[in-house]
Write a protein that holds these residues in place. Structure first.
Motif, short mmCIF file in Angstrom:
data_model
loop_
_atom_site.label_atom_id
_atom_site.label_comp_id
_atom_site.label_asym_id
_atom_site.label_seq_id
_atom_site.Cartn_x
_atom_site.Cartn_y
_atom_site.Cartn_z
N HIS A 207 64.59 14.03 117.90
CA HIS A 207 64.61 13.48 116.55
C HIS A 207 64.81 14.56 115.48
N GLN A 208 64.71 15.83 115.87
CA GLN A 208 64.90 16.91 114.89
C GLN A 208 66.39 17.15 114.65
N ALA A 209 66.77 17.32 113.36
CA ALA A 209 68.17 17.55 113.02
C ALA A 209 68.65 18.90 113.57
N SER A 210 69.90 18.92 114.03
CA SER A 210 70.49 20.17 114.52
C SER A 210 70.91 21.03 113.33
N ALA A 211 71.26 22.30 113.60
CA ALA A 211 71.69 23.22 112.54
C ALA A 211 72.95 22.70 111.85
N GLU A 212 73.85 22.14 112.62
CA GLU A 212 75.08 21.61 112.05
C GLU A 212 74.78 20.45 111.10
N GLU A 213 73.84 19.56 111.50
CA GLU A 213 73.48 18.43 110.66
C GLU A 213 72.81 18.90 109.37
N LEU A 214 71.98 19.94 109.46
CA LEU A 214 71.34 20.48 108.27
C LEU A 214 72.36 21.07 107.31
N ASN A 215 73.36 21.76 107.83
CA ASN A 215 74.41 22.35 106.98
C ASN A 215 75.21 21.26 106.27
N ARG A 216 75.54 20.18 106.99
CA ARG A 216 76.31 19.10 106.37
C ARG A 216 75.48 18.42 105.28
N HIS A 217 74.17 18.29 105.51
CA HIS A 217 73.30 17.67 104.53
C HIS A 217 73.22 18.54 103.26
N ALA A 218 73.12 19.88 103.43
CA ALA A 218 73.03 20.78 102.29
C ALA A 218 74.31 20.73 101.46
N ALA A 219 75.47 20.67 102.15
CA ALA A 219 76.74 20.59 101.44
C ALA A 219 76.83 19.29 100.65
N PHE A 220 76.30 18.20 101.20
CA PHE A 220 76.31 16.93 100.51
C PHE A 220 75.44 16.97 99.26
N ILE A 221 74.27 17.62 99.38
CA ILE A 221 73.35 17.72 98.25
C ILE A 221 73.97 18.55 97.12
N ASP A 222 74.72 19.61 97.47
CA ASP A 222 75.29 20.52 96.46
C ASP A 222 76.27 19.82 95.54
N VAL A 223 76.92 18.78 96.01
CA VAL A 223 77.91 18.10 95.16
C VAL A 223 77.27 17.05 94.27
N MET A 224 75.93 16.86 94.40
CA MET A 224 75.24 15.86 93.58
C MET A 224 74.73 16.50 92.31
N ASP A 225 74.61 15.70 91.23
CA ASP A 225 74.16 16.18 89.93
C ASP A 225 72.63 16.12 89.88
N ALA A 226 71.98 17.29 89.89
CA ALA A 226 70.53 17.42 89.83
C ALA A 226 69.84 16.53 90.87
N PRO A 227 70.14 16.75 92.15
CA PRO A 227 69.53 15.90 93.19
C PRO A 227 68.01 16.08 93.24
N LEU A 228 67.31 14.97 93.39
CA LEU A 228 65.85 14.97 93.48
C LEU A 228 65.41 15.73 94.72
N TRP A 229 66.13 15.58 95.82
CA TRP A 229 65.73 16.21 97.07
C TRP A 229 65.70 17.74 96.96
N LYS A 230 66.66 18.29 96.16
CA LYS A 230 66.72 19.74 96.02
C LYS A 230 65.54 20.26 95.20
N LYS A 231 65.15 19.48 94.14
CA LYS A 231 64.00 19.87 93.34
C LYS A 231 62.72 19.85 94.16
N VAL A 232 62.60 18.83 94.97
CA VAL A 232 61.41 18.73 95.83
C VAL A 232 61.38 19.89 96.81
N GLY A 233 62.53 20.21 97.36
CA GLY A 233 62.57 21.33 98.29
C GLY A 233 62.19 22.63 97.63
N GLU A 234 62.60 22.85 96.36
CA GLU A 234 62.27 24.10 95.67
C GLU A 234 60.77 24.16 95.36
N THR A 235 60.18 22.96 95.04
CA THR A 235 58.74 22.93 94.75
C THR A 235 57.95 23.26 95.99
#
Length: 236
Positions: A207-235
């Motif tokens: 059930h744990q995401a692979s490294a490739e899946e994590l990279n694709r998820h990060a790239a998806f987040i980067d194209v979003m405008d002020a994503p909530l998930w990124k703020k939570v991750g930084e906190t």
């Protein structure tokens, strides 16, 4: 158990005073279930019909004049009722007339030990209430719309339904539940004695995401405008 629900119509209230039975209707029940078998007969009373009695059941002297005498068809009646208990409403009245007619033609009376009186049952179950057949039909929701006048067979059919309600209602058939429960218990025991074959053990799915899946998820987040998930991750 076989039971006969019956009703009579007469010329009056007193067989000792010369009144006679002019109609009888019987319904067969086995195990408190109607079998569909019935017996019905009219009899010539060999006397006039009082207007008071005719107003109750509608049977005139003219109508009864060509009907058989009770003695002419007594064998058919006795064969139908057999030795079964006899159920009637205000049963002492009906038994009185039936036994009077039997006596008149030299037959032994029906034993009062066979009598089941639904009037007694109704008074015990609903003290203080009305206990006429009409009142009991209303209480138990039995359709009596065809009962314009008294009629021996119709009244016996109505009484059969009332009798069922007075002695346990439609749930009488639930005694079958005990048999069904026993069958289910036997089935459960059979399963216990013959368990299903063991299934092969399968390894748990990852059930744990692979490294490739994590990279694709990060790239998806980067194209979003002020994503909530990124703020939570930084906190965090």
């Amino acid at each position: 158990m076989r039971e006969i629900i019956f009703d009579t119509e007469t010329t009056g209230l007193s067989p000792a005073g010369g009144d006679r039975m002019v109609e009888i209707g019987c319904v067969e029940m086995i195990g408190r279930v109607e079998t569909g078998r019935s017996f019905h007969a009219y009899y010539n009373p060999q006397r006039d019909m009082p207007s008071e009695a005719e107003a109750v059941h509608g049977l005139s002297s003219t109508f009864l004049s060509d009907k058989p005498l009770f003695a002419d068809t007594v064998e058919e009646l006795l064969e139908f009722i057999g030795d079964a208990p006899l159920v009637a409403h205000n049963a002492s009245f009906d038994f009185g007339f039936l036994n009077h007619e039997l006596q008149q033609c030299g037959r032994p009376p029906v034993s009062m030990d066979r009598m089941v009186d639904t009037l007694v049952l109704a008074r015990a179950k609903h003290p203080g209430a009305k206990h006429s057949l009409d009142a009991l039909c209303t209480r138990f929701g039995v359709d009596r719309s065809q009962r314009v006048k008294h009629g021996a067979l119709l009244d016996a059919q109505l009484l059969a339904q009332v009798y069922i309600e007075l002695t346990g209602g439609r749930q009488i058939g639930l005694s079958l539940g005990a048999e069904q429960a026993e069958e289910r218990s036997s089935a459960a025991a059979s399963v216990a004695d013959n368990p299903a074959p063991a299934r092969p053990v399968r390894p748990p799915r990852p059930h744990q995401a692979s490294a490739e899946e994590l990279n694709r998820h990060a790239a998806f987040i980067d194209v979003m405008d002020a994503p909530l998930w990124k703020k939570v991750g930084e906190t965090i």
